[in-house]
Scaffold this active site. Structure first.
Site, PDB file in Angstrom:
ATOM      1  N   GLU A  40      11.312 -22.857 -73.909  1.00 24.30           N
ATOM      2  CA  GLU A  40      12.750 -23.205 -73.937  1.00 24.30           C
ATOM      3  C   GLU A  40      13.008 -24.502 -73.180  1.00 24.30           C
ATOM      4  O   GLU A  40      12.453 -24.713 -72.103  1.00 24.30           O
ATOM      5  CB  GLU A  40      13.550 -22.065 -73.310  1.00 24.30           C
ATOM      6  N   THR A  42      11.944 -27.294 -74.020  1.00 26.20           N
ATOM      7  CA  THR A  42      10.714 -28.094 -74.061  1.00 26.20           C
ATOM      8  C   THR A  42      10.718 -29.083 -75.217  1.00 26.20           C
ATOM      9  O   THR A  42       9.991 -30.068 -75.177  1.00 26.20           O
ATOM     10  CB  THR A  42       9.468 -27.198 -74.207  1.00 26.20           C
ATOM     11  N   ASP A  43      11.530 -28.827 -76.247  1.00 23.76           N
ATOM     12  CA  ASP A  43      11.419 -29.659 -77.470  1.00 23.76           C
ATOM     13  C   ASP A  43      11.741 -31.121 -77.184  1.00 23.76           C
ATOM     14  O   ASP A  43      11.009 -32.016 -77.607  1.00 23.76           O
ATOM     15  CB  ASP A  43      12.234 -29.099 -78.657  1.00 23.76           C
ATOM     16  N   SER A  74      33.951 -23.175 -96.509  1.00 21.33           N
ATOM     17  CA  SER A  74      33.120 -22.164 -95.853  1.00 21.33           C
ATOM     18  C   SER A  74      33.871 -20.858 -95.753  1.00 21.33           C
ATOM     19  O   SER A  74      35.069 -20.851 -95.433  1.00 21.33           O
ATOM     20  CB  SER A  74      32.753 -22.634 -94.443  1.00 21.33           C
ATOM     21  N   LEU A 131      21.643 -18.622 -81.841  1.00 16.74           N
ATOM     22  CA  LEU A 131      20.714 -18.294 -82.928  1.00 16.74           C
ATOM     23  C   LEU A 131      20.677 -19.406 -83.969  1.00 16.74           C
ATOM     24  O   LEU A 131      20.091 -19.264 -85.027  1.00 16.74           O
ATOM     25  CB  LEU A 131      21.103 -16.957 -83.568  1.00 16.74           C
ATOM     26  N   GLU A 171      22.687 -33.649 -86.881  1.00 10.70           N
ATOM     27  CA  GLU A 171      23.265 -32.939 -85.726  1.00 10.70           C
ATOM     28  C   GLU A 171      23.474 -33.905 -84.548  1.00 10.70           C
ATOM     29  O   GLU A 171      24.504 -33.878 -83.878  1.00 10.70           O
ATOM     30  CB  GLU A 171      22.353 -31.775 -85.335  1.00 10.70           C
ATOM     31  N   ASP A 183      15.195 -26.331 -83.789  1.00  9.89           N
ATOM     32  CA  ASP A 183      15.953 -25.419 -84.644  1.00  9.89           C
ATOM     33  C   ASP A 183      15.763 -25.728 -86.126  1.00  9.89           C
ATOM     34  O   ASP A 183      15.574 -24.836 -86.954  1.00  9.89           O
ATOM     35  CB  ASP A 183      17.452 -25.496 -84.324  1.00  9.89           C
TER      36      ASP A 183
HETATM   37  P1  ADP Z   1      24.689 -22.222 -82.806  1.00 11.99           P
HETATM   38  O1  ADP Z   1      23.945 -23.235 -83.608  1.00 11.99           O
HETATM   39  O2  ADP Z   1      23.936 -21.760 -81.615  1.00 11.99           O
HETATM   40  O3  ADP Z   1      25.195 -21.067 -83.607  1.00 11.99           O
HETATM   41  P2  ADP Z   1      26.410 -24.483 -82.476  1.00 11.99           P
HETATM   42  O4  ADP Z   1      27.567 -24.737 -81.577  1.00 11.99           O
HETATM   43  O5  ADP Z   1      25.246 -25.382 -82.410  1.00 11.99           O
HETATM   44  O6  ADP Z   1      25.988 -22.957 -82.225  1.00 11.99           O
HETATM   45  O7  ADP Z   1      26.890 -24.509 -83.992  1.00 11.99           O
HETATM   46  C1  ADP Z   1      28.020 -23.756 -84.375  1.00 11.99           C
HETATM   47  C2  ADP Z   1      28.908 -24.646 -85.242  1.00 11.99           C
HETATM   48  O8  ADP Z   1      28.245 -24.904 -86.493  1.00 11.99           O
HETATM   49  C3  ADP Z   1      30.204 -23.975 -85.607  1.00 11.99           C
HETATM   50  O9  ADP Z   1      31.171 -24.188 -84.597  1.00 11.99           O
HETATM   51  C4  ADP Z   1      30.551 -24.693 -86.904  1.00 11.99           C
HETATM   52  O10 ADP Z   1      31.101 -25.960 -86.639  1.00 11.99           O
HETATM   53  C5  ADP Z   1      29.187 -24.917 -87.537  1.00 11.99           C
HETATM   54  N1  ADP Z   1      28.831 -23.834 -88.470  1.00 11.99           N
HETATM   55  C6  ADP Z   1      27.760 -23.019 -88.385  1.00 11.99           C
HETATM   56  N2  ADP Z   1      27.737 -22.141 -89.412  1.00 11.99           N
HETATM   57  C7  ADP Z   1      28.818 -22.409 -90.177  1.00 11.99           C
HETATM   58  C8  ADP Z   1      29.356 -21.842 -91.380  1.00 11.99           C
HETATM   59  N3  ADP Z   1      28.782 -20.801 -91.992  1.00 11.99           N
HETATM   60  N4  ADP Z   1      30.489 -22.386 -91.865  1.00 11.99           N
HETATM   61  C9  ADP Z   1      31.085 -23.429 -91.239  1.00 11.99           C
HETATM   62  N5  ADP Z   1      30.637 -23.982 -90.111  1.00 11.99           N
HETATM   63  C10 ADP Z   1      29.509 -23.502 -89.569  1.00 11.99           C
HETATM   64 MG    MG Z   2      23.260 -25.132 -82.860  1.00 13.38          MG
END
Ligand code: ADP
Ligand code: MG
Length: 394
Positions: A40, A42-43, A74, A131, A171, A183
């Site tokens: 964790e 480490t990437d 979505s 996740l 990202e 990821d």
């Molecule tokens: P994690 O990747 O750990 O779940 P993040 O903050 O990196 O948390 O990413 C979450 C964000 O990614 C959400 O707030 C949204 O903006 C976007 N996201 C992820 N999945 C969806 C989805 N199914 N529909 C729309 N937006 C999404």
């Molecule tokens: Mg994320």
């Protein structure tokens, strides 16, 4: 967790696409979330990590367009977002759409002919649970773009690695999250019943068998549902501290230090805090190597011991744990887990524990009871198996 099946989500996301855009999608692609078994933070230090792909996936119903426009909706968000490909930037379209738009932007910057998409997504990956729902979203869209524009990048490991690199750029540069590369590689490269040993310096990958069921164990994931402010700032601060320490030590990344060079490196660093950050990174990379050896030898007790050491290091040296993660891991251990650790960036997110299949419900109940006693938000626990990578569903 009440989980919709793959077929159900494929059917419903196609229906929503038809209702939103007036015709059936050309296809449906999906990509998994991940948990990192060990390795964790480490990437971004050129280190090693060991993620598995989850059964929870993000599904994208997609048709191509040839007019330079991206439209997307979505099931987890309101409204339709539209942006011209030439206008994509860190400011446009903003919000969740930037994860999707960023992928098209990065593919085009790589010289690939991607001329527009209509996209509807739906997901069984919980948001913000550590996740990696963000990578699942990017990788599902990247997989669709590869097929719809005949890029042929899903057919080989090299092609998938190239798509993963574009998703990282999406990202980092468009969504504005300074995450490392784990990821997206996990989502595009993990195999069923295997963990992915990812060398973030060379980009090399290796599949390591990971099938706990065969030994009567399961991986229990607990989403703590803890919400802590300043998470993004803390992540960036840790990353900056590591980069500054590497500069001070005269190395490209902290990967170069290695276990044999740790004492010398620690002696050359000025502050106790920086020493602890570096010690976490160097020892955590070594724990990944040890965990791979233990998994290959079928020694789950040793894997569990390494989980516990990893958690202690993240809590005490790297300081990215939180009360909820500490209570979840300690409770899992005291109820028979071979080992437990936080997974993902920290300050909330999820805990993973290796527990006997027969004990999984009892461990989950014990964690829920401990959270109630502490006055925390109720957690959500579920078991997962190592699942397959991004691909076309229909
Ligand atoms: P994690 O990747 O750990 O779940 P993040 O903050 O990196 O948390 O990413 C979450 C964000 O990614 C959400 O707030 C949204 O903006 C976007 N996201 C992820 N999945 C969806 C989805 N199914 N529909 C729309 N937006 C999404
Ligand atoms: Mg994320």
């Amino acid at each position: 967790m009440s989980e919709r099946t793959r077929d159900e989500v494929v059917a419903s996301v196609s229906d929503v696409f038809a209702r939103t855009f007036g015709s059936a999608p050309t296809g449906v692609w999906s990509a998994p979330g991940r948990v990192n078994l060990i390795g964790e933070h480490t990437d971004y230090n050129g280190g090693l990590c060991l993620p598995i792909a989850l059964p929870q996936r993000t599904y994208a119903a997609v048709s191509r367009r040839d007019d330079g426009v991206l439209r997307m909706a979505s099931a987890q968000q309101d409204g339709v977002v539209e942006v011209a490909l030439d206008d994509i930037s860190p400011k446009q379209p903003g919000g969740w759409g930037s994860y999707v738009a960023g992928v098209l932007w990065a593919l085009r910057r790589d010289g690939l002919p991607v001329d527009g998409l209509d996209v509807v997504v739906d997901s069984t990956v919980p948001f913000g649970a550590g996740l990696s729902s963000s990578a699942a979203l990017e990788c599902a869209v990247a997989a669709a773009a590869s097929d719809l524009f005949d890029l042929d990048l899903l057919a080989s490991t090299e092609g998938r690695a190239r798509l993963a690199a574009r998703c990282v750029e999406a990202e980092n540069e468009i969504a504005g999250a300074p995450t490392g590369g784990m990821d997206q590689s996990a989502s595009l490269l993990c195999d069923d019943a295997a963990a992915l040993l990812l060398d973030c310096r060379s980009g090399e990958t290796r599949q390591v068998p990971f099938d706990l069921d065969a030994s009567g164990y399961v991986l229990l994931v607990t989403d703590t549902r803890a919400e802590h402010a300043l998470v993004d700032g803390q992540y960036a601060a840790r990353r900056d501290a590591c980069e500054a320490a590497a500069r001070d030590l005269g190395v490209e990344t902290l990967r170069e230090i290695g276990p044999a060079g740790l004492d010398d490196a620690l002696g050359r660093l000025g502050s106790d805090e920086v020493r602890r950050r570096v010690r976490h990174v160097v020892t955590e990379i070594e724990r990944v190597t040890l965990a791979v050896t233990a998994l290959e030898a079928g020694d789950l007790d040793e894997v569990g011991r390494l989980f516990d050491l990893s958690h202690a290091s993240l809590r005490d040296d790297y300081e990215v744990s939180c009360e909820e993660l500490d209570v979840a891991t300690a409770t899992a251990r005291s109820h028979g887990a071979l080992g437990a650790r936080m997974t993902g960036g920290g300050f909330g997110g999820s805990c993973i524990a290796i527990v006997r299949a027969a004990d999984a419900d009892a461990v989950a109940a014990a964690i829920a009871a401990a959270f109630e006693a502490e006055g925390f938000t109720p957690p959500v626990s579920f078991t997962v198996t190592a699942s397959g990578p991004a691909d076309r569903d229909r």
